[in-house]
Design an enzyme around this catalytic site. Structure first.
Site, PDB file in Angstrom:
ATOM      1  N   GLU A 135      36.104   9.309  28.600  1.00 17.17           N
ATOM      2  CA  GLU A 135      36.849   7.976  28.150  1.00 17.17           C
ATOM      3  C   GLU A 135      38.207   8.368  27.281  1.00 17.17           C
ATOM      4  O   GLU A 135      39.165   7.560  26.870  1.00 17.17           O
ATOM      5  CB  GLU A 135      36.106   7.068  27.420  1.00 17.17           C
ATOM      6  CG  GLU A 135      35.348   6.211  28.301  1.00 17.17           C
ATOM      7  CD  GLU A 135      34.005   5.199  27.704  1.00 17.17           C
ATOM      8  OE1 GLU A 135      33.927   4.211  28.010  1.00 17.17           O
ATOM      9  OE2 GLU A 135      33.388   5.868  26.884  1.00 17.17           O
ATOM     10  N   GLY A 183      31.095  -2.835  32.087  1.00 11.18           N
ATOM     11  CA  GLY A 183      30.522  -3.730  33.033  1.00 11.18           C
ATOM     12  C   GLY A 183      31.314  -5.240  33.360  1.00 11.18           C
ATOM     13  O   GLY A 183      31.556  -5.787  32.450  1.00 11.18           O
ATOM     14  N   ILE A 225      23.715  -2.908  30.906  1.00 12.16           N
ATOM     15  CA  ILE A 225      23.313  -4.020  31.596  1.00 12.16           C
ATOM     16  C   ILE A 225      23.238  -3.729  33.031  1.00 12.16           C
ATOM     17  O   ILE A 225      24.261  -3.449  33.678  1.00 12.16           O
ATOM     18  CB  ILE A 225      24.037  -5.343  31.306  1.00 12.16           C
ATOM     19  CG1 ILE A 225      23.985  -5.617  29.797  1.00 12.16           C
ATOM     20  CG2 ILE A 225      23.768  -6.443  31.979  1.00 12.16           C
ATOM     21  CD1 ILE A 225      22.992  -5.916  28.978  1.00 12.16           C
ATOM     22  N   MET A 246      29.180  -1.350  25.116  1.00 13.17           N
ATOM     23  CA  MET A 246      28.009  -0.833  24.061  1.00 13.17           C
ATOM     24  C   MET A 246      28.768  -0.529  22.671  1.00 13.17           C
ATOM     25  O   MET A 246      28.125  -0.284  21.647  1.00 13.17           O
ATOM     26  CB  MET A 246      27.264   0.232  24.466  1.00 13.17           C
ATOM     27  CG  MET A 246      26.332  -0.094  25.766  1.00 13.17           C
ATOM     28  SD  MET A 246      25.554   1.069  26.532  1.00 13.17           S
ATOM     29  CE  MET A 246      24.243   1.423  25.338  1.00 13.17           C
ATOM     30  N   GLU A 247      30.085  -0.890  22.427  1.00  8.12           N
ATOM     31  CA  GLU A 247      30.822  -0.584  21.423  1.00  8.12           C
ATOM     32  C   GLU A 247      31.609  -1.359  20.484  1.00  8.12           C
ATOM     33  O   GLU A 247      31.933  -1.539  19.428  1.00  8.12           O
ATOM     34  CB  GLU A 247      31.402   0.987  21.528  1.00  8.12           C
ATOM     35  CG  GLU A 247      30.509   2.091  21.796  1.00  8.12           C
ATOM     36  CD  GLU A 247      30.156   2.293  23.414  1.00  8.12           C
ATOM     37  OE1 GLU A 247      31.225   1.598  23.866  1.00  8.12           O
ATOM     38  OE2 GLU A 247      29.204   2.595  23.498  1.00  8.12           O
ATOM     39  N   ASP A 284      31.744  -1.031  36.844  1.00  9.77           N
ATOM     40  CA  ASP A 284      30.505  -1.660  37.881  1.00  9.77           C
ATOM     41  C   ASP A 284      30.604  -2.968  37.408  1.00  9.77           C
ATOM     42  O   ASP A 284      31.238  -3.545  36.241  1.00  9.77           O
ATOM     43  CB  ASP A 284      29.046  -0.729  37.114  1.00  9.77           C
ATOM     44  CG  ASP A 284      28.986  -1.071  35.829  1.00  9.77           C
ATOM     45  OD1 ASP A 284      29.300   0.057  34.780  1.00  9.77           O
ATOM     46  OD2 ASP A 284      28.556  -2.006  35.225  1.00  9.77           O
TER      47      ASP A 284
HETATM   48  N1  ADE Z   1      29.533   0.207  30.105  1.00 10.35           N
HETATM   49  C1  ADE Z   1      30.023   0.425  31.436  1.00 10.35           C
HETATM   50  N2  ADE Z   1      29.145  -0.405  32.193  1.00 10.35           N
HETATM   51  C2  ADE Z   1      28.213  -0.910  31.512  1.00 10.35           C
HETATM   52  C3  ADE Z   1      27.295  -1.902  31.745  1.00 10.35           C
HETATM   53  N3  ADE Z   1      26.794  -2.211  32.832  1.00 10.35           N
HETATM   54  N4  ADE Z   1      26.479  -2.338  30.562  1.00 10.35           N
HETATM   55  C4  ADE Z   1      26.703  -1.821  29.380  1.00 10.35           C
HETATM   56  N5  ADE Z   1      27.893  -0.936  29.078  1.00 10.35           N
HETATM   57  C5  ADE Z   1      28.624  -0.551  30.144  1.00 10.35           C
END
Ligand code: ADE
Length: 232
Positions: free
Chosen positions: A11, A77, A153, A173-174, A197
């Site tokens: 990243e 995500g 997730i 997550m950040e 995703d």
């Molecule tokens: N970063 C990328 N995809 C993610 C997901 N599905 N859940 C949490 N963080 C992510």
């Protein structure tokens, strides 16, 4: 100086690759790259996944380098129905979906101290990100809530809860944690994420396949943003 934080090497590698006059310094166990990108003074760091890593990084960056703004970039995500792999999301609000004192009668995501659920990114940064995205981003760019928590997730109740409770367009997550630290320090922030995703039951397979390209897209967009920001 602009502060740029990504969780994973992929990243930030695109940013570090186009940084000039690069110097490095380790603070609180995190390697900071200091230099210029597109002529704009920047400090770049890889924080590692999760809210505590992100908070340590953001706090250290702010105290050590006093950036005028902090941007969190990388992958996420997709949660919104329209948000597809390859698209991007600019946060118009961030929320920590795993902050839960509902048993005490508080709203889900309530941040004690700041006494709010949603934190607002800076509108000037967001406008500049949107303008950069309109000119160079190769897929759709959505603006909406990004939900942050210490969990990858992959469908099920967790995805459903994030979509329902917060109307989130993306999860990661950040971002919410970096926003929290920035708000505490009164530093403007923004979150820009490319979708790797759809946070569903394919996410474990999609993430390794698409995260690299999504990371490259997000760092290219940030480079354009920095060029425009410097010239503004
Ligand atoms: N970063 C990328 N995809 C993610 C997901 N599905 N859940 C949490 N963080 C992510």
């Amino acid at each position: 100086m602009i502060g740029l934080i990504g969780a994973m090497e992929m990243e930030i590698s695109g940013l570090v690759a186009c940084m000039e006059q690069t110097q490095t310094e380790s603070v609180s166990g995190i390697l900071f790259y200091i230099g210029t990108i597109e002529g704009m003074p920047c400090v770049v760091a890889k924080c590692g996944a999760g809210k505590v890593n992100a908070a340590i990084c953001a706090e250290a960056m702010i105290l050590k380098y006093a950036p005028e703004a902090v941007i969190n970039l990388g992958v996420a995500g997709g949660v919104g129905a329209e948000v597809k792999i390859g698209d991007a999301v600019i946060a118009d609000a961030v929320v920590q979906h795993d902050l839960d004192t509902t048993a005490l009668g508080e709203e889900r995501g309530f941040i004690s101290g700041l006494d709010t659920v949603y934190l607002k990114p800076d509108s000037l940064l967001n406008r500049a990100l949107q303008e950069a995205a309109e000119t160079v981003y190769p897929a759709r760019v959505h603006v909406g809530v990004i939900a942050t928590g210490d969990q990858f997730i992959a469908g099920g109740d967790a995805l459903h809860a994030i979509a329902q409770a917060f109307h989130a367009q993306a999860c990661e997550m950040e971002g919410g944690s970096i926003g929290h630290v920035c708000a505490m320090n009164q530093v403007p922030f923004a979150v820009f994420r490319a979708i790797s995703d759809q946070a569903d039951h394919h996410a474990d397979l999609d993430f390794p396949q698409f995260a690299r390209e999504a990371s490259a897209r997000s760092s290219r967009l940030i480079c354009t943003f920095l060029k425009n920001w410097k010239n503004a």
